[in-house]
Design a protein around this motif. Structure first.
Motif, PDB file in Angstrom:
ATOM      1  N   SER A  15      17.256  13.921  -0.221  1.00 58.88           N
ATOM      2  CA  SER A  15      16.204  14.098   0.790  1.00 58.88           C
ATOM      3  C   SER A  15      15.299  12.885   0.924  1.00 58.88           C
ATOM      4  O   SER A  15      14.607  12.738   1.921  1.00 58.88           O
ATOM      5  CB  SER A  15      15.367  15.326   0.442  1.00 58.88           C
ATOM      6  OG  SER A  15      14.736  15.124  -0.808  1.00 58.88           O
ATOM      7  N   PHE A  16      15.275  11.998  -0.068  1.00 58.04           N
ATOM      8  CA  PHE A  16      14.373  10.850   0.025  1.00 58.04           C
ATOM      9  C   PHE A  16      14.951   9.692   0.832  1.00 58.04           C
ATOM     10  O   PHE A  16      14.283   8.714   1.086  1.00 58.04           O
ATOM     11  CB  PHE A  16      13.966  10.354  -1.373  1.00 58.04           C
ATOM     12  CG  PHE A  16      15.120   9.953  -2.243  1.00 58.04           C
ATOM     13  CD1 PHE A  16      15.694   8.684  -2.143  1.00 58.04           C
ATOM     14  CD2 PHE A  16      15.622  10.835  -3.175  1.00 58.04           C
ATOM     15  CE1 PHE A  16      16.738   8.320  -2.947  1.00 58.04           C
ATOM     16  CE2 PHE A  16      16.671  10.459  -3.993  1.00 58.04           C
ATOM     17  CZ  PHE A  16      17.241   9.209  -3.885  1.00 58.04           C
ATOM     18  N   ILE A  17      16.189   9.800   1.254  1.00 62.07           N
ATOM     19  CA  ILE A  17      16.766   8.764   2.112  1.00 62.07           C
ATOM     20  C   ILE A  17      16.222   8.973   3.519  1.00 62.07           C
ATOM     21  O   ILE A  17      16.221  10.073   4.065  1.00 62.07           O
ATOM     22  CB  ILE A  17      18.307   8.825   2.086  1.00 62.07           C
ATOM     23  CG1 ILE A  17      18.789   8.450   0.694  1.00 62.07           C
ATOM     24  CG2 ILE A  17      18.896   7.917   3.141  1.00 62.07           C
ATOM     25  CD1 ILE A  17      20.271   8.466   0.524  1.00 62.07           C
ATOM     26  N   THR A  18      15.745   7.902   4.108  1.00 61.73           N
ATOM     27  CA  THR A  18      15.071   8.009   5.408  1.00 61.73           C
ATOM     28  C   THR A  18      16.071   8.250   6.524  1.00 61.73           C
ATOM     29  O   THR A  18      17.231   7.861   6.446  1.00 61.73           O
ATOM     30  CB  THR A  18      14.285   6.727   5.712  1.00 61.73           C
ATOM     31  OG1 THR A  18      15.184   5.623   5.733  1.00 61.73           O
ATOM     32  CG2 THR A  18      13.223   6.499   4.671  1.00 61.73           C
ATOM     33  N   ALA A  19      15.524   8.854   7.555  1.00 63.73           N
ATOM     34  CA  ALA A  19      16.345   9.115   8.733  1.00 63.73           C
ATOM     35  C   ALA A  19      16.379   7.855   9.602  1.00 63.73           C
ATOM     36  O   ALA A  19      15.683   6.877   9.343  1.00 63.73           O
ATOM     37  CB  ALA A  19      15.774  10.284   9.513  1.00 63.73           C
ATOM     38  N   ALA A  20      17.170   7.893  10.631  1.00 61.21           N
ATOM     39  CA  ALA A  20      17.318   6.731  11.510  1.00 61.21           C
ATOM     40  C   ALA A  20      16.056   6.473  12.333  1.00 61.21           C
ATOM     41  O   ALA A  20      15.838   5.355  12.790  1.00 61.21           O
ATOM     42  CB  ALA A  20      18.514   6.933  12.436  1.00 61.21           C
ATOM     43  N   LEU A  26       8.758  10.731   1.788  1.00 56.69           N
ATOM     44  CA  LEU A  26       8.403  10.416   0.408  1.00 56.69           C
ATOM     45  C   LEU A  26       7.333   9.321   0.357  1.00 56.69           C
ATOM     46  O   LEU A  26       6.386   9.400  -0.426  1.00 56.69           O
ATOM     47  CB  LEU A  26       9.642   9.993  -0.378  1.00 56.69           C
ATOM     48  CG  LEU A  26       9.413   9.678  -1.855  1.00 56.69           C
ATOM     49  CD1 LEU A  26       8.900  10.912  -2.583  1.00 56.69           C
ATOM     50  CD2 LEU A  26      10.663   9.153  -2.503  1.00 56.69           C
ATOM     51  N   PHE A  27       7.470   8.322   1.211  1.00 55.18           N
ATOM     52  CA  PHE A  27       6.477   7.252   1.265  1.00 55.18           C
ATOM     53  C   PHE A  27       5.112   7.794   1.700  1.00 55.18           C
ATOM     54  O   PHE A  27       4.077   7.431   1.126  1.00 55.18           O
ATOM     55  CB  PHE A  27       6.943   6.153   2.226  1.00 55.18           C
ATOM     56  CG  PHE A  27       6.004   4.996   2.310  1.00 55.18           C
ATOM     57  CD1 PHE A  27       5.874   4.105   1.254  1.00 55.18           C
ATOM     58  CD2 PHE A  27       5.244   4.790   3.453  1.00 55.18           C
ATOM     59  CE1 PHE A  27       5.004   3.034   1.331  1.00 55.18           C
ATOM     60  CE2 PHE A  27       4.380   3.720   3.538  1.00 55.18           C
ATOM     61  CZ  PHE A  27       4.257   2.837   2.477  1.00 55.18           C
ATOM     62  N   VAL A  29       3.943  10.881   1.335  1.00 53.04           N
ATOM     63  CA  VAL A  29       3.412  11.680   0.232  1.00 53.04           C
ATOM     64  C   VAL A  29       2.878  10.768  -0.869  1.00 53.04           C
ATOM     65  O   VAL A  29       1.798  11.002  -1.430  1.00 53.04           O
ATOM     66  CB  VAL A  29       4.485  12.649  -0.299  1.00 53.04           C
ATOM     67  CG1 VAL A  29       4.056  13.281  -1.611  1.00 53.04           C
ATOM     68  CG2 VAL A  29       4.789  13.713   0.731  1.00 53.04           C
ATOM     69  N   MET A  30       3.595   9.721  -1.197  1.00 53.43           N
ATOM     70  CA  MET A  30       3.160   8.805  -2.253  1.00 53.43           C
ATOM     71  C   MET A  30       1.895   8.047  -1.852  1.00 53.43           C
ATOM     72  O   MET A  30       1.060   7.752  -2.707  1.00 53.43           O
ATOM     73  CB  MET A  30       4.284   7.822  -2.601  1.00 53.43           C
ATOM     74  CG  MET A  30       5.439   8.462  -3.326  1.00 53.43           C
ATOM     75  SD  MET A  30       4.959   9.403  -4.790  1.00 53.43           S
ATOM     76  CE  MET A  30       4.305   8.142  -5.821  1.00 53.43           C
ATOM     77  N   ILE A  31       1.736   7.723  -0.597  1.00 56.09           N
ATOM     78  CA  ILE A  31       0.497   7.053  -0.135  1.00 56.09           C
ATOM     79  C   ILE A  31      -0.699   7.963  -0.382  1.00 56.09           C
ATOM     80  O   ILE A  31      -1.722   7.533  -0.949  1.00 56.09           O
ATOM     81  CB  ILE A  31       0.592   6.686   1.362  1.00 56.09           C
ATOM     82  CG1 ILE A  31       1.547   5.530   1.563  1.00 56.09           C
ATOM     83  CG2 ILE A  31      -0.770   6.356   1.940  1.00 56.09           C
ATOM     84  CD1 ILE A  31       1.042   4.209   1.031  1.00 56.09           C
ATOM     85  N   PHE A  32      -0.594   9.230   0.017  1.00 59.34           N
ATOM     86  CA  PHE A  32      -1.704  10.167  -0.206  1.00 59.34           C
ATOM     87  C   PHE A  32      -1.943  10.387  -1.704  1.00 59.34           C
ATOM     88  O   PHE A  32      -3.086  10.472  -2.150  1.00 59.34           O
ATOM     89  CB  PHE A  32      -1.438  11.503   0.490  1.00 59.34           C
ATOM     90  CG  PHE A  32      -1.659  11.441   1.970  1.00 59.34           C
ATOM     91  CD1 PHE A  32      -2.923  11.242   2.490  1.00 59.34           C
ATOM     92  CD2 PHE A  32      -0.585  11.585   2.842  1.00 59.34           C
ATOM     93  CE1 PHE A  32      -3.127  11.186   3.848  1.00 59.34           C
ATOM     94  CE2 PHE A  32      -0.785  11.521   4.206  1.00 59.34           C
ATOM     95  CZ  PHE A  32      -2.050  11.318   4.719  1.00 59.34           C
ATOM     96  N   PHE A  33      -0.876  10.459  -2.484  1.00 53.23           N
ATOM     97  CA  PHE A  33      -1.007  10.645  -3.929  1.00 53.23           C
ATOM     98  C   PHE A  33      -1.717   9.454  -4.580  1.00 53.23           C
ATOM     99  O   PHE A  33      -2.624   9.629  -5.399  1.00 53.23           O
ATOM    100  CB  PHE A  33       0.379  10.861  -4.557  1.00 53.23           C
ATOM    101  CG  PHE A  33       0.341  10.962  -6.044  1.00 53.23           C
ATOM    102  CD1 PHE A  33      -0.119  12.121  -6.655  1.00 53.23           C
ATOM    103  CD2 PHE A  33       0.758   9.902  -6.838  1.00 53.23           C
ATOM    104  CE1 PHE A  33      -0.161  12.221  -8.039  1.00 53.23           C
ATOM    105  CE2 PHE A  33       0.717   9.991  -8.213  1.00 53.23           C
ATOM    106  CZ  PHE A  33       0.258  11.148  -8.818  1.00 53.23           C
ATOM    107  N   VAL A  34      -1.333   8.255  -4.225  1.00 54.17           N
ATOM    108  CA  VAL A  34      -1.929   7.052  -4.828  1.00 54.17           C
ATOM    109  C   VAL A  34      -3.390   6.902  -4.410  1.00 54.17           C
ATOM    110  O   VAL A  34      -4.244   6.585  -5.248  1.00 54.17           O
ATOM    111  CB  VAL A  34      -1.093   5.801  -4.466  1.00 54.17           C
ATOM    112  CG1 VAL A  34      -1.829   4.523  -4.820  1.00 54.17           C
ATOM    113  CG2 VAL A  34       0.244   5.842  -5.173  1.00 54.17           C
ATOM    114  N   VAL A  35      -3.711   7.142  -3.157  1.00 56.85           N
ATOM    115  CA  VAL A  35      -5.103   7.052  -2.708  1.00 56.85           C
ATOM    116  C   VAL A  35      -5.958   8.101  -3.418  1.00 56.85           C
ATOM    117  O   VAL A  35      -7.060   7.816  -3.900  1.00 56.85           O
ATOM    118  CB  VAL A  35      -5.201   7.189  -1.171  1.00 56.85           C
ATOM    119  CG1 VAL A  35      -6.632   7.383  -0.718  1.00 56.85           C
ATOM    120  CG2 VAL A  35      -4.602   5.973  -0.504  1.00 56.85           C
TER     121      VAL A  35
END
Length: 137
Positions: A15-20, A26-27, A29-35
């Motif tokens: 599921s973490f592979i991006t669509a076209a 995932l990116f 979610v990780m941005i919100f998590f890191v902030v």
């Protein structure tokens, strides 16, 4: 050419592979998590940094001012020795030396026959004033 999948791609893709279209969940979610993590760590750092000042609120104002200055120096210089000194001053109350010295000084003044407080000059009463001033007033 209705199938857009590459012929060598496996049947099941994670599921973490991006669509076209470029949406990367995932990116995001990780941005919100890191902030959020940075904000929480900042709050925890400043809460810990203010610990000596909170402890010193029970003491006298001179001690609180000294602890506040040491804590600010520690914050701006990133020198932990200032923070440790502020924490030590807040944790251990210095002995009160001034109060016994003042009591001894007042006792010695009483023994010597002098008053500790200066006396005010006597104010004239109504009977001390001449009759002329009574008529002009």
């Amino acid at each position: 050419m209705s199938d857009t999948r590459h012929p060598m791609a496996p049947e099941h893709l994670p599921s973490f592979i991006t669509a076209a279209d470029g949406s990367d969940y995932l990116f995001t979610v990780m941005i919100f998590f890191v902030v959020g993590l940075i904000l929480l760590l900042g709050v925890a750092y400043f809460t810990l940094h203010a610990l000596p000042e909170r402890m010193a609120h029970k003491g006298n104002s001179t001690q609180l001012q000294l602890i506040s200055v040491l804590a600010m120096l520690a914050l701006f210089t990133h020198n932990n020795l200032f923070w440790v000194a502020a924490l030590a001053l807040a944790a251990f109350r210095p002995p009160d030396i001034v109060t016994p010295l003042n009591a001894m000084a007042q006792a010695l003044t009483r023994i010597a026959g002098r008053d500790a407080a200066p006396q005010e000059p006597d104010m004239p009463t109504q009977s001390d004033t001449p009759d002329e001033e009574k008529t002009h007033a």
